[in-house]
Scaffold this active site. Structure first.
Site, PDB file in Angstrom:
ATOM      1  N   LYS A 291      -5.922  17.898   0.329  1.00 47.20           N
ATOM      2  CA  LYS A 291      -4.538  17.824   0.828  1.00 47.20           C
ATOM      3  C   LYS A 291      -3.894  19.180   0.538  1.00 47.20           C
ATOM      4  CE  LYS A 291      -1.642  14.359   0.692  1.00 47.20           C
ATOM      5  NZ  LYS A 291      -1.341  14.005   2.086  1.00 47.20           N
TER       6      LYS A 291
ATOM      7  N   GLU B 283      -8.104  10.360  12.715  1.00 45.34           N
ATOM      8  CA  GLU B 283      -6.915   9.777  12.085  1.00 45.34           C
ATOM      9  C   GLU B 283      -5.690  10.273  12.841  1.00 45.34           C
ATOM     10  OE1 GLU B 283      -6.326  11.217   8.053  1.00 45.34           O
ATOM     11  OE2 GLU B 283      -7.104  13.187   8.555  1.00 45.34           O
TER      12      GLU B 283
ATOM     13  N   ARG C 259      -6.446  12.387  -6.937  1.00 46.94           N
ATOM     14  CA  ARG C 259      -6.716  13.094  -5.671  1.00 46.94           C
ATOM     15  C   ARG C 259      -6.125  14.508  -5.703  1.00 46.94           C
ATOM     16  NH1 ARG C 259      -4.934  10.354  -0.073  1.00 46.94           N
ATOM     17  NH2 ARG C 259      -2.896  10.998  -0.809  1.00 46.94           N
TER      18      ARG C 259
END
Ligand code: PMP
Length: 290
Positions: A149, A182, A50
């Site tokens: 991210k 979220e 990721r």
């Protein structure tokens, strides 16, 4: 404490980067949060994959290969004698000038911090937490995709501030249409009639590594799972609700916007999943010896 900084392990007091680093100036960079349990790094490959995907998306060249990055993480854990650790891996664009142009940053910086983390007090895991919907919506995928991210976490921090102002530990973030996305650093799940629901990635939801682990646990335990659009109403009328994230692990939620969830206690499916999750963290992962 020893910190990995561009290939070297240095003392915490010497672990410094330039004020001209675009990670500092603009939040231009990417990161991962990883955990190790009893000398096993949980889902290390998934985190590294990721990280590299985030870097690829922002056209940031990672100065290490995936294999070297894995070795650097293990080296940092060992240098700090940590069997149970929380690892923060940061890649910043590097030193540039005061303009935005990332081409001026010739070398990305890699920082690995291995420490411990206790996000919430233990009793909150037994009692459950209350969350509140906040006015700040999750970043639009078309603006800054939450799958990246990035070091720019102001969207999440603003939501966290709003939750704290409302007297809650965590914020429920919606997307621009008002659907559940979220929380500030966690994914959200609900249980209804024994089935598990969580919003899909296209809702501005990070594809959490803990989220994936929970979906796997559910499938193995024959709990039907749905990656499905969720409204706040569906949260209010759910039987159980919980949050998942590497740092937070699994946190039961017992109140959403003042509405009691289930019988105001962590539910039985949540507790069973928490138990199963603990088991897999203790039995899977990349092993290292101190
Ligand atoms: N959503 C956001 C916004 C996060 O920052 C995180 C933590 N990285 C998560 C969800 C949970 O992801 P993971 O399970 O991979 O830690």
């Amino acid at each position: 404490m020893k910190v990995y900084l561009d290939g070297k392990l240095v003392d915490k007091k010497d672990a410094k980067i330039s004020v001209f680093d675009h990670g500092f100036l603009y939040g231009d960079g990417v990161f991962e949060g990883i955990r190790s349990y009893d000398s096993l790094v949980f889902k290390l490959k998934e985190h590294i994959n990721r990280l590299f995907e985030s870097a690829h998306s922002i056209m940031l060249r990672v100065p290490l290969s995936k294999k070297e990055m894995i070795q650097a993480v293990i080296k940092t854990l060992k240098a700090n004698g940590l069997k149970d650790g929380y690892i923060r891996l940061v890649i910043s664009r590097g030193v540039g000038d005061l303009g935005l142009d990332p081409r001026k940053c010739k070398q990305a910086s890699v920082v690995i911090i291995a420490d411990r983390i206790d996000l919430y007090p233990k009793e909150l895991y037994d009692k459950g937490i209350e969350i509140v919907t906040v006015p700040t919506i999750r970043n639009l995928c078309e603006a800054l995709n939450p799958q990246i991210k990035s070091l720019n976490y102001l969207n999440n921090i603003l939501a966290k501030i709003e939750a704290i102002n409302a007297g809650c530990q965590e914020a429920l973030m919606l997307d621009h249409l008002g659907y559940v996305a979220e929380c500030t650093g966690d994914n959200i799940f609900v249980v209804k009639k024994g089935e598990l629901y969580t919003p899909p990635q296209c809702m501005g939801t990070l594809r959490g590594i803990t989220r994936d682990a929970i979906l796997d646990i559910a499938k193995k335990n024959k709990i039907p799972t749905h990656e499905h659009v969720l409204t706040r109403h569906e949260l209010f009328i759910s039987d159980e609700c919980f949050l998942t994230g590497t740092a937070a692990e699994i946190v039961p939620v017992v109140k959403v916007d003042g509405r009691v969830i289930g019988d105001a206690k962590p539910g039985k499916t949540t507790k069973a999943i928490m138990k199963e999750f603990k088991k897999i963290t203790k039995t899977s992962g990349v092993k290292y010896t101190l």
